[in-house]
Design an enzyme around this catalytic site. Sequence first.
Site, PDB file in Angstrom:
ATOM      1  N   CYS A  65       2.473   3.833   1.768  1.00  0.00           N
ATOM      2  CA  CYS A  65       3.585   2.882   1.686  1.00  0.00           C
ATOM      3  C   CYS A  65       4.733   3.477   0.872  1.00  0.00           C
ATOM      4  CB  CYS A  65       3.113   1.584   1.040  1.00  0.00           C
ATOM      5  SG  CYS A  65       4.400   0.310   0.970  1.00  0.00           S
ATOM      6  N   CYS A  69       5.326  -0.828  -5.732  1.00  0.00           N
ATOM      7  CA  CYS A  69       4.707  -1.967  -6.412  1.00  0.00           C
ATOM      8  C   CYS A  69       3.577  -1.476  -7.316  1.00  0.00           C
ATOM      9  CB  CYS A  69       4.177  -2.962  -5.387  1.00  0.00           C
ATOM     10  SG  CYS A  69       5.413  -3.507  -4.165  1.00  0.00           S
ATOM     11  N   CYS A  72      -0.312  -2.029  -6.670  1.00  0.00           N
ATOM     12  CA  CYS A  72      -0.872  -1.740  -5.349  1.00  0.00           C
ATOM     13  C   CYS A  72      -1.432  -0.333  -5.236  1.00  0.00           C
ATOM     14  CB  CYS A  72       0.198  -1.971  -4.286  1.00  0.00           C
ATOM     15  SG  CYS A  72      -0.445  -1.793  -2.605  1.00  0.00           S
ATOM     16  N   CYS A 109      -6.082 -12.696   8.855  1.00  0.00           N
ATOM     17  CA  CYS A 109      -4.848 -12.229   8.242  1.00  0.00           C
ATOM     18  C   CYS A 109      -4.647 -10.760   8.573  1.00  0.00           C
ATOM     19  CB  CYS A 109      -4.909 -12.429   6.730  1.00  0.00           C
ATOM     20  SG  CYS A 109      -5.255 -14.142   6.247  1.00  0.00           S
ATOM     21  N   CYS A 142      -2.480 -15.069  10.811  1.00  0.00           N
ATOM     22  CA  CYS A 142      -1.389 -14.912   9.858  1.00  0.00           C
ATOM     23  C   CYS A 142      -1.014 -13.439   9.799  1.00  0.00           C
ATOM     24  CB  CYS A 142      -1.824 -15.399   8.481  1.00  0.00           C
ATOM     25  SG  CYS A 142      -0.570 -15.206   7.180  1.00  0.00           S
ATOM     26  N   CYS A 202       3.035 -18.664   3.840  1.00  0.00           N
ATOM     27  CA  CYS A 202       1.967 -18.388   2.895  1.00  0.00           C
ATOM     28  C   CYS A 202       2.554 -17.477   1.820  1.00  0.00           C
ATOM     29  CB  CYS A 202       0.803 -17.709   3.616  1.00  0.00           C
ATOM     30  SG  CYS A 202      -0.532 -17.141   2.550  1.00  0.00           S
ATOM     31  N   ARG A 272      -5.477 -20.824  -2.341  1.00  0.00           N
ATOM     32  CA  ARG A 272      -6.483 -19.853  -1.911  1.00  0.00           C
ATOM     33  C   ARG A 272      -6.861 -18.921  -3.059  1.00  0.00           C
ATOM     34  NH1 ARG A 272      -4.446 -16.401   2.823  1.00  0.00           N
ATOM     35  NH2 ARG A 272      -4.270 -18.507   3.660  1.00  0.00           N
TER      36      ARG A 272
END
Length: 393
Positions: A65, A69, A72, A109, A142, A202, A272
């Site tokens: 990626c 972040c 992550c 998801c 999702c 979400c 959740r």
Amino acid sequence: MDLLNTLVDKGLRRELPSREEALAVLATSDDDLLEVVAAAGKVRRQWFGRRVKLNYLVNLKSGLCPEDCSYCSQRLGSKAEILKYTWLKPDEASQAAAAGVAGGAKRVCLVASGRGPTDRDVDRVSKTIEAIKEQNEGVEVCACLGLLSEGQAERLRAAGADAYNHNLNTSEATYGDITTTHTYEDRVDTVQQAQAAGLSACSGLIAGMGESDEDLVDVVFSLRALDPDSVPVNFLIPVEGTPLAKEWHLTPQRCLRILAMVRFVCPDVEVRLAGGREVHLRSMQPLALNLVNSIFLGDYLTTEGQEGKADLDMIADAGFEVEGTDTTTLPEHRAGGGCGSHSGGSGSGCGSVCGDEPSGAVAEEPVAEVLSARTDLVTVRRRGAGTDLAPNA
């Protein structure tokens, strides 16, 4: 405790607590913890009974990626020894999803690392959604693909997506300390694009990144104002090779207080329990079912979770039941298109927060340091999507 009686009454009326009340929940003592859980449990049962919705993650593309972040393991410059692979083919992703559905998952998801999807990526994910829907009647899908460009949410909706996930993660004031390659406003914009396209929004948070009580309350109040249908609460999994690998500040009691605060602020949404529950709640996980009405089944994106059978046993042993595909998750006033639905993009709904000024009336409780980092509880995923091994579901 007068505070808890007040919060229960407000939760049953869907009334927003004050910031002072939300902060006070986080400042309660361990001696009062069971009372806090019982009070928030009354609100949870009012809107969701004893149902637990199961969700299943499929990591469509792992690692590599370009975003930075700090939490992550797939980030730019990550030294974490995670699985790295490019896009799964639609049939591969559908096969992975089927394992979760067979285990009782109601929602699949689909997640892909990256700043955001190209139009070609949206085409690819659309084919995957169609394949999953064809093979699994009644299952929700999702998508979680990063920042959306104009028109992409509409295309995902047309392909059959039911929801879109994009978390705020932390407070606006501290967001720049966690990520520098995109902004907090970028994230809000993507959630609102999903809502405007008719997708169920979400959006949630990550706790345990060194934030203050005020930061936690800020992000949860911001989420209520944004008015998503689902609020995932993640607890940081400090993966070796990431900047936050040494952030081991959470205790099971702290996690339960955070979940209770979220339930009081967002009484009638799907709360959740997401990543990190096994690492930080440990043997206290069943208590959390009194606060949340949704969990992930099996593994996460790059780390392994509790065995799927253990999840199902935990739900049954705690006196809860798995929610079926024939049941509507959200209360009628949200699911029916009224106030609090995802039919519009303003995000104001009946959960809006207007003119709420920060308050320092409640002193922040010092976060207890754990005695040692439980790195033994963090296992990098080596099975399921992107491997030749059977998934955990």
